[in-house]
Design an enzyme around this catalytic site. Structure first.
Site, PDB file in Angstrom:
ATOM      1  N   ASP A   1      -4.425  -2.541  -3.363  1.00 59.05           N
ATOM      2  CA  ASP A   1      -5.707  -1.852  -3.516  1.00 59.05           C
ATOM      3  C   ASP A   1      -5.603  -0.767  -4.590  1.00 59.05           C
ATOM      4  OD1 ASP A   1      -4.290   0.220  -2.294  1.00 59.05           O
ATOM      5  OD2 ASP A   1      -5.571   0.328  -0.529  1.00 59.05           O
TER       6      ASP A   1
ATOM      7  N   ASP B   1       0.846  -1.188   0.000  1.00 63.19           N
ATOM      8  CA  ASP B   1       0.000   0.000   0.000  1.00 63.19           C
ATOM      9  C   ASP B   1       0.880   1.236   0.000  1.00 63.19           C
ATOM     10  OD1 ASP B   1      -2.440   1.273  -0.174  1.00 63.19           O
ATOM     11  OD2 ASP B   1      -2.850   1.227   1.970  1.00 63.19           O
ATOM     12  N   GLY B   2       0.312   2.306  -0.518  1.00 63.81           N
ATOM     13  CA  GLY B   2       0.953   3.610  -0.509  1.00 63.81           C
ATOM     14  C   GLY B   2       0.019   4.602   0.150  1.00 63.81           C
TER      15      GLY B   2
ATOM     16  N   HIS C   1      -9.241  -0.197   2.618  1.00 64.58           N
ATOM     17  CA  HIS C   1      -9.960   0.242   3.821  1.00 64.58           C
ATOM     18  C   HIS C   1     -11.274  -0.505   4.010  1.00 64.58           C
ATOM     19  CE1 HIS C   1      -6.877   3.281   3.908  1.00 64.58           C
ATOM     20  NE2 HIS C   1      -7.211   3.629   2.686  1.00 64.58           N
TER      21      HIS C   1
ATOM     22  N   GLU D   1       2.416   3.886  -4.215  1.00 65.03           N
ATOM     23  CA  GLU D   1       1.840   2.573  -4.524  1.00 65.03           C
ATOM     24  C   GLU D   1       2.845   1.752  -5.339  1.00 65.03           C
ATOM     25  OE1 GLU D   1      -0.895   1.268  -3.383  1.00 65.03           O
ATOM     26  OE2 GLU D   1      -2.260   2.895  -2.896  1.00 65.03           O
TER      27      GLU D   1
ATOM     28  N   ASP E   1      -1.184  -0.618   4.867  1.00 65.98           N
ATOM     29  CA  ASP E   1      -1.559   0.787   5.019  1.00 65.98           C
ATOM     30  C   ASP E   1      -0.950   1.361   6.291  1.00 65.98           C
ATOM     31  OD1 ASP E   1      -3.293   3.172   4.307  1.00 65.98           O
ATOM     32  OD2 ASP E   1      -4.109   2.679   6.280  1.00 65.98           O
TER      33      ASP E   1
END
Length: 155
Positions: free
Chosen positions: A77, A17-18, A131, A55, A141
């Site tokens: 994501d 994740d970024g 999320h 990302e 995250d």
């Protein structure tokens, strides 16, 4: 270079994740690598970046941390990363790193780095809704945000 056949039990799972506070702004990336019951976490930050760059960096750093070619399943994501790798990349390469609108591909240096890292392994992609309570994604995250927090604390 041909792909080798692997038993599914040898798959490295990578959750990436970024995050960015402002876009552009301070950003972080996180990756959690899981293999045969062991876990290795990686994260980093940049003071002035974009969410898309973070990302990409999460996946790049995780793949570059592998010590040998292997089968990998990446959970992201990011539709940007997923569609870039599974849909857009072949045409960008054919067109000399230009988009369909004949403009330079944004973040081309990172896409080239990611492409090389993917070519060195047997990579499959899995999109997860961000999320939404997915443990691996939430953890990645948290790593990305931890990277930003630590960078800002040390400035």
């Amino acid at each position: 270079m041909g792909k080798r056949a692997y038993r599914s039990t040898n798959v490295v799972e990578i959750y990436t994740d970024g995050a960015c506070r402002g876009n552009p702004g301070p950003g972080g990336w996180g990756a959690s690598m899981r293999y045969n019951g062991t876990q290795k976490d990686l994260y980093g930050a940049e003071s002035d970046t974009t969410n898309n760059r973070m990302e990409l960096m999460a996946v790049i750093q995780a793949l570059e941390a592998l010590t040998r070619p292997c089968p990998v399943k990446i959970y992201t994501d990011s539709k940007y990363v997923l569609e870039g790798m599974t849909k857009w990349l072949p045409n960008w390469k054919k067109k000399g790193w230009k988009t369909a609108a004949k403009k330079p591909v944004k973040n081309a240096e990172l896409w080239k780095r990611l492409d090389a890292a993917v070519q060195a392994n047997d990579v499959s992609w899995q999109w997860v809704k961000g999320h939404s309570g997915h443990d691996g994604n939430e953890y990645a995250d948290a790593l990305a945000n931890r990277a930003i927090d630590e960078m800002l604390e040390n400035q």
